[in-house]
Motif scaffolding. Structure first.
Motif, PDB file in Angstrom:
ATOM      1  N   ARG A   1       2.477  -2.585   4.612  1.00 29.32           N
ATOM      2  CA  ARG A   1       1.689  -1.396   4.961  1.00 29.32           C
ATOM      3  C   ARG A   1       0.225  -1.761   4.750  1.00 29.32           C
TER       4      ARG A   1
ATOM      5  N   PHE B   1       0.836  -1.207   0.000  1.00 28.78           N
ATOM      6  CA  PHE B   1       0.000   0.000   0.000  1.00 28.78           C
ATOM      7  C   PHE B   1       0.866   1.250   0.000  1.00 28.78           C
ATOM      8  N   LYS B   2       0.702   2.029  -1.052  1.00 31.96           N
ATOM      9  CA  LYS B   2       1.478   3.264  -1.237  1.00 31.96           C
ATOM     10  C   LYS B   2       0.580   4.461  -0.967  1.00 31.96           C
ATOM     11  N   VAL B   3       1.107   5.656  -1.213  1.00 31.07           N
ATOM     12  CA  VAL B   3       0.281   6.861  -1.115  1.00 31.07           C
ATOM     13  C   VAL B   3      -0.963   6.642  -1.986  1.00 31.07           C
ATOM     14  N   PRO B   4      -2.151   6.858  -1.423  1.00 24.05           N
ATOM     15  CA  PRO B   4      -3.372   6.572  -2.190  1.00 24.05           C
ATOM     16  C   PRO B   4      -3.435   7.368  -3.497  1.00 24.05           C
TER      17      PRO B   4
ATOM     18  N   ARG C   1      -9.825   0.361  -0.659  1.00 21.09           N
ATOM     19  CA  ARG C   1      -8.739  -0.308  -1.395  1.00 21.09           C
ATOM     20  C   ARG C   1      -8.204  -1.517  -0.621  1.00 21.09           C
TER      21      ARG C   1
ATOM     22  N   VAL D   1       0.653   7.799   9.187  1.00 22.17           N
ATOM     23  CA  VAL D   1       1.278   8.899   8.442  1.00 22.17           C
ATOM     24  C   VAL D   1       0.332  10.106   8.350  1.00 22.17           C
ATOM     25  N   THR D   2      -0.946   9.838   8.154  1.00 22.13           N
ATOM     26  CA  THR D   2      -1.931  10.920   8.029  1.00 22.13           C
ATOM     27  C   THR D   2      -2.077  11.679   9.363  1.00 22.13           C
TER      28      THR D   2
ATOM     29  N   GLU E   1      -1.877   2.750   7.905  1.00 25.07           N
ATOM     30  CA  GLU E   1      -1.258   4.003   7.446  1.00 25.07           C
ATOM     31  C   GLU E   1      -2.225   5.174   7.599  1.00 25.07           C
ATOM     32  N   ASP E   2      -3.506   4.866   7.524  1.00 21.70           N
ATOM     33  CA  ASP E   2      -4.511   5.924   7.595  1.00 21.70           C
ATOM     34  C   ASP E   2      -4.739   6.461   9.009  1.00 21.70           C
TER      35      ASP E   2
HETATM   36  P1  AMP Z   1       7.291   2.430   0.681  1.00 21.62           P
HETATM   37  O1  AMP Z   1       6.548   1.460   1.543  1.00 21.62           O
HETATM   38  O2  AMP Z   1       8.645   2.753   1.176  1.00 21.62           O
HETATM   39  O3  AMP Z   1       7.253   2.079  -0.754  1.00 21.62           O
HETATM   40  O4  AMP Z   1       6.517   3.832   0.791  1.00 21.62           O
HETATM   41  C1  AMP Z   1       5.160   3.933   0.625  1.00 21.62           C
HETATM   42  C2  AMP Z   1       4.731   5.305   1.101  1.00 21.62           C
HETATM   43  O5  AMP Z   1       3.319   5.387   0.989  1.00 21.62           O
HETATM   44  C3  AMP Z   1       5.065   5.567   2.557  1.00 21.62           C
HETATM   45  O6  AMP Z   1       5.671   6.814   2.698  1.00 21.62           O
HETATM   46  C4  AMP Z   1       3.709   5.545   3.239  1.00 21.62           C
HETATM   47  O7  AMP Z   1       3.641   6.374   4.356  1.00 21.62           O
HETATM   48  C5  AMP Z   1       2.797   6.011   2.121  1.00 21.62           C
HETATM   49  N1  AMP Z   1       1.423   5.584   2.352  1.00 21.62           N
HETATM   50  C6  AMP Z   1       0.950   4.332   2.387  1.00 21.62           C
HETATM   51  N2  AMP Z   1      -0.373   4.330   2.688  1.00 21.62           N
HETATM   52  C7  AMP Z   1      -0.731   5.616   2.851  1.00 21.62           C
HETATM   53  C8  AMP Z   1      -1.946   6.268   3.184  1.00 21.62           C
HETATM   54  N3  AMP Z   1      -3.063   5.585   3.404  1.00 21.62           N
HETATM   55  N4  AMP Z   1      -1.949   7.602   3.281  1.00 21.62           N
HETATM   56  C9  AMP Z   1      -0.821   8.307   3.037  1.00 21.62           C
HETATM   57  N5  AMP Z   1       0.369   7.761   2.723  1.00 21.62           N
HETATM   58  C10 AMP Z   1       0.415   6.436   2.634  1.00 21.62           C
END
Ligand code: AMP
Ligand code: MG
Length: 268
Positions: free
Chosen positions: A122, A91-94, A106, A130-131, A126-127
């Motif tokens: 992830r 799961f990456k940045v949405p 998702r 990081v948020t 994450e929600d």
């Molecule tokens: P990586 O796992 O190193 O490939 O990085 C994935 C990035 O996506 C990380 O910086 C996470 O904080 C970010 N990420 C994953 N899910 C979310 C989310 N729901 N909201 C904001 N950022 C997210």
């Protein structure tokens, strides 16, 4: 090894500073690696049963700070399983599409079907991490999301998806070394991300956010805090928890609907 010592009890409030990052279970690395080999055989066999049975699924959630070892866990632990029965979701940045839906949309779509092992590298957590750390959501939203997460995981458990969640716990020093290695070693440089340095400066805020996330530990969807400074110990402990979990799930080969003894090939 006493797995209970690493499990977060329901309603327990966790202070991460009280949890070891460099535990090695009193084992040598060599001994740990030998134990892991034995576990891997058992894990592979149980996964085959899970797949053959096709009646229940296992969802493994991996959460950690940057360089915490999520990818290493997939490479060294999850790789034990037959890839045919594993679905890995990163799961990456949405995306714009994902942001236009509720935060579980998702995630729900990637829950493993019966017979499968699902891995979230992830996750929905994450929600509330990081948020939250970056002030993108307010306190009330965090609380509401934690409630939704509990309800969501309870829904999955009711649908015979066993949920097990790992927080890979590293020290700030260990993270510094790993990020530094990514800078210094040309073969690791591709993993280096400037944003990891920025995230690192929010260490305390992430600690608070993780401590809140860990309150979602329940009997049927437990969190384990894995001491992860030693990669070999992290791999061993996670493998043990997975073995324990799969044994509890107790998957069985299906009983044949035919009599194997009296079944013959036609025209032979
Ligand atoms: P990586 O796992 O190193 O490939 O990085 C994935 C990035 O996506 C990380 O910086 C996470 O904080 C970010 N990420 C994953 N899910 C979310 C989310 N729901 N909201 C904001 N950022 C997210
Ligand atoms: Mg990263």
């Amino acid at each position: 090894m006493n797995l209970e010592a690493y499990r977060v009890r329901p309603r327990e409030s966790v202070r991460l500073s009280h949890w070891n990052t460099d535990d090695d279970g009193g084992l040598s690395k060599q001994r740990g690696q030998a134990l892991l080999l034995d576990l891997q055989e058992q894990l592979a066999e149980l996964q085959e049963r899970l797949y053959a049975e096709g009646q229940q699924a296992l969802l493994i959630v991996l959460q950690a700070r940057d360089a915490g070892g999520k990818d290493g866990t997939v490479k060294r632990v999850i790789s034990t399983f037959n890839p045919n029965g594993v679905q890995i979701s990163n799961f990456k940045v949405p995306t714009e599409e994902e942001r236009a839906h509720d935060f579980l949309w998702r995630v729900h779509a990637r829950v493993p079907r019966s017979g499968m092992v699902g891995v979230f590298n992830r996750s929905h957590y994450e929600d509330v991490l990081v948020t939250r750390v970056h002030g993108l959501i307010d306190h009330a939203t965090v609380e509401r999301r934690l409630k939704h997460i509990r309800a969501f995981e309870s829904l999955l458990v009711g649908a015979r998806v066993r949920v097990v969640k790992f927080y890979l716990h590293i020290s700030p020093e260990e993270q510094r070394q790993r990020l530094k290695a990514r800078l210094d070693d040309p073969d690791k440089r591709w993993k280096f991300n400037f944003s990891d340095l920025e995230e690192r400066s929010y260490w305390a805020e992430y600690t608070a956010a993780y401590e809140a996330a860990l309150t979602t530990s329940t009997t049927s969807a437990p969190w384990y805090v894995i001491p992860a400074d030693h990669k070999w110990f992290r791999n061993l402990l996670i493998s043990q928890v997975l073995l324990h979990t799969l044994k509890e799930m107790n998957p069985q080969f299906p009983t044949p609907t035919f009599n194997a003894a009296t079944t013959t090939f036609q025209n032979e």
